[in-house]
Design a protein around this motif. Structure first.
Motif, PDB file in Angstrom:
ATOM      1  N   GLN A 100     -23.077 -53.366 -17.973  1.00 57.49           N
ATOM      2  CA  GLN A 100     -22.936 -52.730 -16.543  1.00 57.49           C
ATOM      3  C   GLN A 100     -22.595 -53.469 -15.399  1.00 57.49           C
ATOM      4  O   GLN A 100     -22.265 -53.361 -14.041  1.00 57.49           O
ATOM      5  N   GLY A 101     -21.204 -54.194 -15.851  1.00 62.94           N
ATOM      6  CA  GLY A 101     -20.115 -54.722 -14.708  1.00 62.94           C
ATOM      7  C   GLY A 101     -20.469 -55.879 -14.526  1.00 62.94           C
ATOM      8  O   GLY A 101     -21.804 -56.389 -14.278  1.00 62.94           O
ATOM      9  N   THR A 102     -19.377 -56.647 -13.598  1.00 61.57           N
ATOM     10  CA  THR A 102     -19.637 -57.913 -13.255  1.00 61.57           C
ATOM     11  C   THR A 102     -18.227 -57.877 -11.583  1.00 61.57           C
ATOM     12  O   THR A 102     -18.050 -57.087 -11.428  1.00 61.57           O
ATOM     13  N   LEU A 103     -19.383 -58.269 -10.301  1.00 63.06           N
ATOM     14  CA  LEU A 103     -18.597 -57.909  -9.433  1.00 63.06           C
ATOM     15  C   LEU A 103     -17.735 -59.058  -8.646  1.00 63.06           C
ATOM     16  O   LEU A 103     -17.868 -60.066  -8.742  1.00 63.06           O
ATOM     17  N   VAL A 104     -16.037 -58.886  -8.513  1.00 64.01           N
ATOM     18  CA  VAL A 104     -15.689 -59.427  -7.744  1.00 64.01           C
ATOM     19  C   VAL A 104     -14.958 -59.320  -6.602  1.00 64.01           C
ATOM     20  O   VAL A 104     -14.796 -58.223  -6.504  1.00 64.01           O
ATOM     21  N   THR A 105     -15.518 -59.995  -5.664  1.00 71.08           N
ATOM     22  CA  THR A 105     -15.257 -59.693  -3.917  1.00 71.08           C
ATOM     23  C   THR A 105     -13.706 -60.597  -3.630  1.00 71.08           C
ATOM     24  O   THR A 105     -14.150 -62.154  -3.918  1.00 71.08           O
ATOM     25  N   VAL A 106     -13.336 -60.471  -3.593  1.00 75.13           N
ATOM     26  CA  VAL A 106     -11.649 -61.034  -2.952  1.00 75.13           C
ATOM     27  C   VAL A 106     -12.196 -61.110  -1.260  1.00 75.13           C
ATOM     28  O   VAL A 106     -11.359 -60.038  -0.594  1.00 75.13           O
TER      29      VAL A 106
END
Lengths: 119, 110
Positions: free
Chosen positions: A111-117
Motif C-alpha cells: 500500500q506504500g509508505t510516504l516519504v516527504t523531503v
C-alpha cells in the motif's frame, strides 16, 4: 495469500537519509526479485530500484543511482531501500512490489509508505 | 519525461470500448514483455496484463493486451464506471537495465 507491507517512511530534511523496509509474506521470498516503485503526489509511477532473489544483482533508475541502495535479508524475509542525500524531488509514496521472472512485471504491491523531503 | 508514451486520457460511454496505446523502442517493448497496471483512485497499482497479453487470475476478459513491434495496446470492452482509473504500461529496458513505465492514461466513463 500474498501480502506486502512497507514501513519506514516519514519527514526528512533535504540532504538527509531514510531507510525503508518491506516485509512480504505468502510466498518463498528468496525465489523472487523485488522492486521499489514510487509515485510523487499527483504524478505517475516511477520504478526506483530492483534486486534479484539472491540479492546478487541490483538495478537502479538513473535518478537515484549513487544515492539509493537496495538490499534484502532472505533470512528475515525483508527488503530494504537505503536512501541518502535526499532531495525535495524524492518526495513520493514508495511502493514495494514483488516481481516475476526477473523483473518483467509486478504481480503484488504493498500500500506504500510516504516519504516527504522538506525543511 | 517517461520512456514509454501513452495518451494522457481516453473516454467513452458505459458499455463502449476504449484502447490505450503505449509506444516505446526496441530496447524495451520491441524485445521485452509488456505489462499493464490499473490504479484506482487512492489505491496501489494492480496487475492487469502480463507477458503482452496474459491476464492474471481474477481479471475479467473485458481487458486485453496486444503488442506489435515497439508498441503495445490495452483494450477495455464493455466499459463500466468501476473502470475509471489510471492505467500504466511497463516493460524492462535492456539498454538502461531498468524497468520503465508509461506516463499513464486516465480513463473516464462518460
Amino acid at each position: 495469500e500474498v501480502q506486502v507491507l512497507e514501513s519506514g517512511g516519514g519527514l526528512v530534511q533535504p540532504g538527509g537519509s531514510l531507510r525503508l523496509s518491506c516485509a512480504p509474506s505468502g510466498f518463498t521470498f528468496s525465489n523472487y526479485a523485488m522492486s521499489w516503485v514510487r509515485q510523487a503526489p499527483g504524478k505517475g509511477l516511477e520504478w526506483v530500484s530492483g534486486i534479484s532473489g539472491s540479492g546478487g544483482s541490483t538495478y537502479y533508475a538513473g535518478s537515484v543511482k549513487g544515492r539509493f541502495s537496495i538490499s534484502r535479508d532472505n533470512s528475515k524475509n525483508t527488503l530494504y531501500l537505503q536512501m541518502n542525500s535526499l532531495r525535495a524531488e524524492d518526495t513520493a509514496l514508495y511502493y514495494c512490489a514483488k516481481a516475476y521472472i526477473g523483473i518483467s512485471y509486478f504481480d503484488y504491491w504493498g500500500q506504500g509508505t510516504l516519504v516527504t523531503v522538506s525543511s | 519525461q517517461s520512456v514509454l508514451t501513452q495518451p494522457p486520457s481516453v473516454s467513452a460511454a458505459p458499455g463502449q470500448k476504449v484502447t490505450i496505446s503505449c509506444s516505446g523502442r526496441s530496447s524495451n517493448i520491441g524485445n521485452n514483455y509488456v505489462s499493464w497496471y490499473q490504479q484506482l483512485p487512492g489505491t496501489a497499482p494492480k496487475l492487469l496484463i502480463f507477458d503482452n497479453n496474459k491476464r492474471p487470475s481474477g481479471i475479467p476478459d473485458r481487458f486485453s493486451g496486444s503488442k506489435s513491434g515497439t508498441s503495445a495496446t490495452l483494450g477495455i470492452t464493455g466499459l463500466q464506471t468501476g473502470d475509471e482509473a489510471d492505467y500504466y504500461c511497463g516493460a524492462w529496458d535492456s539498454s538502461l537495465s531498468a524497468y520503465v513505465f508509461g506516463n499513464g492514461t486516465k480513463v473516464t466513463v462518460l
